[in-house]
Design a protein around this motif. Structure first.
Motif, mmCIF file in Angstrom:
data_model
loop_
_atom_site.group_PDB
_atom_site.id
_atom_site.type_symbol
_atom_site.label_atom_id
_atom_site.label_comp_id
_atom_site.label_asym_id
_atom_site.label_seq_id
_atom_site.Cartn_x
_atom_site.Cartn_y
_atom_site.Cartn_z
ATOM 1 N N GLY A 47 48.329 51.953 44.817
ATOM 2 C CA GLY A 47 49.158 51.264 45.775
ATOM 3 C C GLY A 47 49.577 49.940 45.738
ATOM 4 N N VAL A 48 48.576 49.494 45.069
ATOM 5 C CA VAL A 48 48.521 47.884 44.577
ATOM 6 C C VAL A 48 49.831 47.716 43.832
ATOM 7 N N ILE A 49 49.738 48.397 42.683
ATOM 8 C CA ILE A 49 51.012 48.346 41.654
ATOM 9 C C ILE A 49 52.042 48.621 42.265
ATOM 10 N N PHE A 50 52.375 49.494 43.196
ATOM 11 C CA PHE A 50 53.662 49.971 43.625
ATOM 12 C C PHE A 50 53.847 48.850 44.516
ATOM 13 N N GLY A 51 52.905 48.089 45.444
ATOM 14 C CA GLY A 51 53.405 46.881 45.987
ATOM 15 C C GLY A 51 54.050 45.636 45.140
ATOM 16 N N ILE A 52 53.177 45.527 44.184
ATOM 17 C CA ILE A 52 53.694 44.580 43.147
ATOM 18 C C ILE A 52 54.983 44.878 42.529
ATOM 19 N N LEU A 53 55.327 45.990 42.293
ATOM 20 C CA LEU A 53 56.613 46.543 41.553
ATOM 21 C C LEU A 53 57.783 46.454 42.637
ATOM 22 N N VAL A 54 57.558 46.448 43.951
ATOM 23 C CA VAL A 54 58.468 46.731 44.925
ATOM 24 C C VAL A 54 59.608 45.593 44.829
ATOM 25 N N LEU A 55 59.039 44.385 44.509
ATOM 26 C CA LEU A 55 60.157 43.274 44.482
ATOM 27 C C LEU A 55 61.034 43.563 43.392
ATOM 28 N N ALA A 56 60.702 44.084 42.224
ATOM 29 C CA ALA A 56 61.823 44.498 41.166
ATOM 30 C C ALA A 56 62.527 45.660 41.658
ATOM 31 N N VAL A 57 62.089 46.518 42.639
ATOM 32 C CA VAL A 57 62.872 47.379 43.180
ATOM 33 C C VAL A 57 63.836 47.034 44.104
ATOM 34 N N ILE A 58 63.563 45.977 45.005
ATOM 35 C CA ILE A 58 64.424 45.379 46.092
ATOM 36 C C ILE A 58 65.417 44.796 45.356
ATOM 37 N N GLY A 59 65.201 43.957 43.923
ATOM 38 C CA GLY A 59 65.918 43.076 43.457
ATOM 39 C C GLY A 59 67.354 44.301 42.730
ATOM 40 N N GLY A 60 66.672 45.303 42.196
ATOM 41 C CA GLY A 60 67.792 46.095 41.595
ATOM 42 C C GLY A 60 68.580 46.728 42.585
ATOM 43 N N GLY A 61 68.090 46.906 43.858
ATOM 44 C CA GLY A 61 68.794 47.555 44.930
ATOM 45 C C GLY A 61 69.817 46.600 45.216
ATOM 46 N N ILE A 62 69.616 45.555 45.648
ATOM 47 C CA ILE A 62 70.651 44.184 45.996
ATOM 48 C C ILE A 62 71.744 44.175 44.572
ATOM 49 N N ALA B 86 74.670 32.878 45.913
ATOM 50 C CA ALA B 86 73.192 32.670 46.289
ATOM 51 C C ALA B 86 72.689 34.006 46.434
ATOM 52 N N ILE B 87 73.122 35.049 47.062
ATOM 53 C CA ILE B 87 72.511 36.346 47.388
ATOM 54 C C ILE B 87 72.398 36.709 45.723
ATOM 55 N N LEU B 88 73.393 36.676 44.892
ATOM 56 C CA LEU B 88 73.269 37.393 43.459
ATOM 57 C C LEU B 88 71.962 36.713 42.825
ATOM 58 N N ALA B 89 72.063 35.257 43.032
ATOM 59 C CA ALA B 89 70.973 34.596 42.190
ATOM 60 C C ALA B 89 69.528 35.133 42.671
ATOM 61 N N LEU B 90 69.828 35.336 43.968
ATOM 62 C CA LEU B 90 68.160 35.745 44.605
ATOM 63 C C LEU B 90 67.847 37.093 44.163
ATOM 64 N N VAL C 126 68.574 38.603 41.275
ATOM 65 C CA VAL C 126 68.496 38.326 39.979
ATOM 66 C C VAL C 126 66.649 37.900 39.818
ATOM 67 N N SER C 127 66.697 36.700 40.581
ATOM 68 C CA SER C 127 65.298 36.416 40.608
ATOM 69 C C SER C 127 64.193 37.296 41.100
ATOM 70 N N LEU C 128 64.595 38.044 42.200
ATOM 71 C CA LEU C 128 63.790 38.984 42.621
ATOM 72 C C LEU C 128 63.302 40.165 41.438
ATOM 73 N N TYR C 129 64.571 40.399 40.857
ATOM 74 C CA TYR C 129 64.276 41.477 39.818
ATOM 75 C C TYR C 129 63.598 40.725 38.565
ATOM 76 N N LEU C 130 63.726 39.518 38.334
ATOM 77 C CA LEU C 130 62.768 39.080 37.237
ATOM 78 C C LEU C 130 61.431 38.642 37.462
ATOM 79 N N ILE C 131 61.170 38.392 38.971
ATOM 80 C CA ILE C 131 59.831 38.105 39.312
ATOM 81 C C ILE C 131 59.147 39.305 39.423
ATOM 82 N N GLY C 132 59.840 40.352 39.836
ATOM 83 C CA GLY C 132 59.214 41.745 39.899
ATOM 84 C C GLY C 132 59.065 42.115 38.496
ATOM 85 N N SER C 133 59.539 41.762 37.565
ATOM 86 C CA SER C 133 59.194 42.153 36.256
ATOM 87 C C SER C 133 57.850 41.392 35.923
ATOM 88 N N ILE C 134 57.830 40.210 36.359
ATOM 89 C CA ILE C 134 56.435 39.294 36.315
ATOM 90 C C ILE C 134 55.450 40.203 36.862
#
Length: 643
Positions: free
Chosen positions: A188-203, A231-235, A237-245
């Motif tokens: 559950g924890v790992i999924f929560g951490i990875l969800v930002l990358a999922v959201i970024g990719g979806g956007i 601005a949304i594109l930058a956000l 990409v940032s979500l995807y990269l931070i999700g990768s973190i």
């Protein structure tokens, strides 16, 4: 370190997991805050002289949104997994093996799992096969009652029985050590951490569609839409990269939680089977075949810490690997290993494709009574699995399978077996019970029960609990409504003669608790009761019931009770003997449910005090031994059968 200390240590590891999780979320918040400040300042076209790093409003909203998204995603995932180990196995593509399967490789796997369960005193877990050609396995669940063991098809195709047994023993070590609860929460924890990358990719995918729908025209018309999209594109990409973190930190957490436990589970598996070559052989085949242990499932990343061997490729170096290197694990088992790997599947002989026959020296009947360990020895054995117990469990399973066959596997036959176990020894009363079954359950059930009864009473009483354990998976196939009718009929059979014996209570308690937990699975409480005074009343009820099995003399009962209570440093001042007239099995049921909420340190004292009470008169009756094991099962303390 004994079973009870390992359980409390597992709770401590959960606390460490929370600390890692909080630190990861803080790092993600910091990264998102920096990106948000830069995007916000750029979108407003503010001059550099007005730029400020610290903007409390932005920090507040970034924190709230990040914590909410990650927290909610983690909770949703954990809730989705609350159905137990079977849910985890199915999410990875697993197919459940039915207890009555006739597939030779599936039957072989079930036999190995059943033997491990009998030897360790745990319920037989659900068994799954993953459609992967690599060699891997895992155990998952919140407790032994909702546990599942899964292996890949590659295990069945490539491993010998000894190697398969070594892998299953490794997974049972995780079940006995309390690792499963932590593993599911970690998913559950790992999924929560990875969800930002999922959201970024979806956007990003959504913006690709939007960019083709006229946003260029909007920006040319001066509507500002282009700047907003940028601005949304930058956000995104940032979500995807931070999700990768987040992926980086997730792998770090998995590595910190998993690596050392794999060495411990390997050592335990060798101890269980007394066969180092089985486990090391499985590891050598993983290293020798091309696919190794890698899984293709899209959910393998979040479940990487569950597996017997590394299920994903590591690009971040050994420090972030979820498992120790194969050569280190093999050398820990075989210090003189020559470095050679097995690069071909195990060649099963034709005789291995059929269920094994009972060895000539083991006869279905008459059965030699098994040795009885002292209650205190049984407490010390909780959570362990010895080679001698495994050998005895193998012989018991084979003997029972030859004697009863389908009665242990088929849903109708398994129900009939449980009914037959509680039939009365008196022929008149037994005829009344069979008449009731014929009316309520049908002619086929009544006839099957009638045929099973004489074969059951020939067996040693020590075989009755293994019979129940082997029948539980088949009983678990019933739908909830049918299960409730079955339990109602079982209770009615027990009550027809106007009294309930200890053995009847044990049977109904074990069956009802298992089916209830399987039909209404849920995660165990995150907090346990640590106060002895809170559990004093139910423990007094239980201890008094145990005492009255030894003696009906009031003065002797008081003395036995006092001597047993004194052995507990925390309970001794809180316990009081309950008069026999105030005790009943319904109250004992409730007391066991309440005691199961206690911390494992308190559960150990409950079992230890009960062991002293049983031993107070210098002997242990069959009723006392069976009740004692039922108490242990009720407290989720797997107690092996006496060796």
């Amino acid at each position: 370190m004994d079973f009870f200390e390992r359980q409390d240590q597992a709770r401590g590891r959960t606390t460490l997991l929370v600390v890692y999780f909080v630190l990861t979320v803080l790092c993600i918040i910091a990264a998102l805050y920096v990106v948000s400040v830069l995007i916000f300042t750029k979108s407003l076209s503010r001059p550099a002289s007005e730029f400020q790093w610290w903007q409390p409003t932005i920090f507040f909203w970034v924190s709230v949104v990040t914590v909410s998204v990650i927290g909610i995603a983690s909770l949703i995932k954990i809730q989705a997994l609350s159905g137990g180990g079977g849910v985890v196995a199915e999410s990875l593509g697993g197919r459940k093996i039915e207890p009555f399967t006739q597939d030779p490789s599936h039957r072989r796997l079930l036999n190995v799992v059943e033997e491990m369960a009998i030897a360790s005193g745990t319920p037989v877990p659900e068994v799954y096969v993953l459609p992967e050609q690599s060699i891997n396995a895992f155990a998952a669940g919140f407790s032994p009652h909702d546990a599942a063991v899964a292996v890949t098809q590659g295990c069945l195709d490539n491993l010998s029985r000894d190697e398969l047994q070594g892998v299953i023993a490794h997974e049972f070590s995780h079940i006995l050590n309390g690792d499963m609860r932590l593993n599911i929460r970690l998913m559950g924890v790992i999924f929560g951490i990875l969800v930002l990358a999922v959201i970024g990719g979806g956007i990003l995918r959504s913006l690709r569609f939007v960019s083709l729908s006229g946003n260029r025209r909007n920006s040319k018309d001066g509507g500002g839409g282009g700047g907003f999209i940028i601005a949304i594109l930058a956000l995104a990409v940032s979500l995807y990269l931070i999700g990768s973190i987040g992926v980086f930190f997730g792998r770090l957490i998995q590595s910190a939680v998993s690596r050392q436990r794999e060495f411990l589970a390997d050592a335990a598996a060798v101890q269980f089977t007394r066969n180092p070559g089985g486990l090391s052989g499985a590891l050598k085949r993983i290293g020798g075949i091309g696919l190794g242990s890698r899984l293709e499932s899209p959910h393998a990343q979040e479940a990487a810490h569950l597996f017997f061997a590394s299920g994903i490729r590591s690009y971040l170096g050994g420090i972030f690997a979820t498992h120790p290197p194969l050569d280190e694990r093999i050398r820990a088992i075989e210090p003189d290993w020559d470095g050679r790997l097995f690069n071909s599947p195990y060649a099963w002989p034709d005789s291995a494709l059929t269920p094994p026959k009972l060895p000539p020296h083991i006869k279905p009947s008459p059965i030699t009574p098994k040795a009885t360990a002292s209650p205190l020895e049984m407490v010390f054995a909780v959570g362990t699995l010895s080679a001698s117990a495994l050998e005895q469990a193998t012989a018991t399973r084979r003997s029972l399978e030859e004697e009863f066959g389908l009665a242990l596997r088929g849903p109708l036959e398994a129900r009939s077996l449980i009914y037959a176990l509680v039939l009365d020894a008196d022929e008149t009363r037994r005829s009344q019970q069979l008449g009731y079954l014929q009316t309520e359950a049908g002619d086929e059930v009544a006839q099957t029960v009638r045929e099973l009864y004489p074969r059951i009473v020939r067996r040693d009483r020590a075989d009755y609990l293994p019979m129940i354990e082997l029948a539980l998976p088949a009983l678990s196939q019933m739908e909830k409504s049918f299960s409730e009718r079955f339990l109602h009929r079982l209770n009615r059979l027990v009550e027809m003669d106007g009294k309930v014996t200890v053995f009847e209570f044990v049977v109904t308690r074990l069956v009802r608790r298992h089916l209830t937990l399987r039909n209404t699975p849920k995660a165990p409480p995150s907090t346990y009761i640590w106060s002895a005074s809170v559990l004093a009343a139910p423990f007094s009820q239980l201890l008094s019931a145990v005492i009255y099995l030894s003696t009906q003399n009031p003065a002797e009962a008081e003395r036995f009770f006092t001597e047993a209570a004194r052995t507990s440093p925390v309970f001794k001042d809180h316990l009081k003997l309950v008069p026999a007239a105030q005790l009943n099995f319904a109250g004992l049921d409730q007391s066991l449910d309440q005691l199961a909420r206690g911390a494992y340190g308190l559960r150990k004292q409950v079992l230890t005090v009960c062991a002293h009470a049983i031993s107070a008169d210098g002997k242990t009756s069959t009723d006392e031994a069976e009740l004692f094991r039922a108490i242990a099962v009720s407290l989720d303390c797997p107690m092996p059968p006496p060796a």
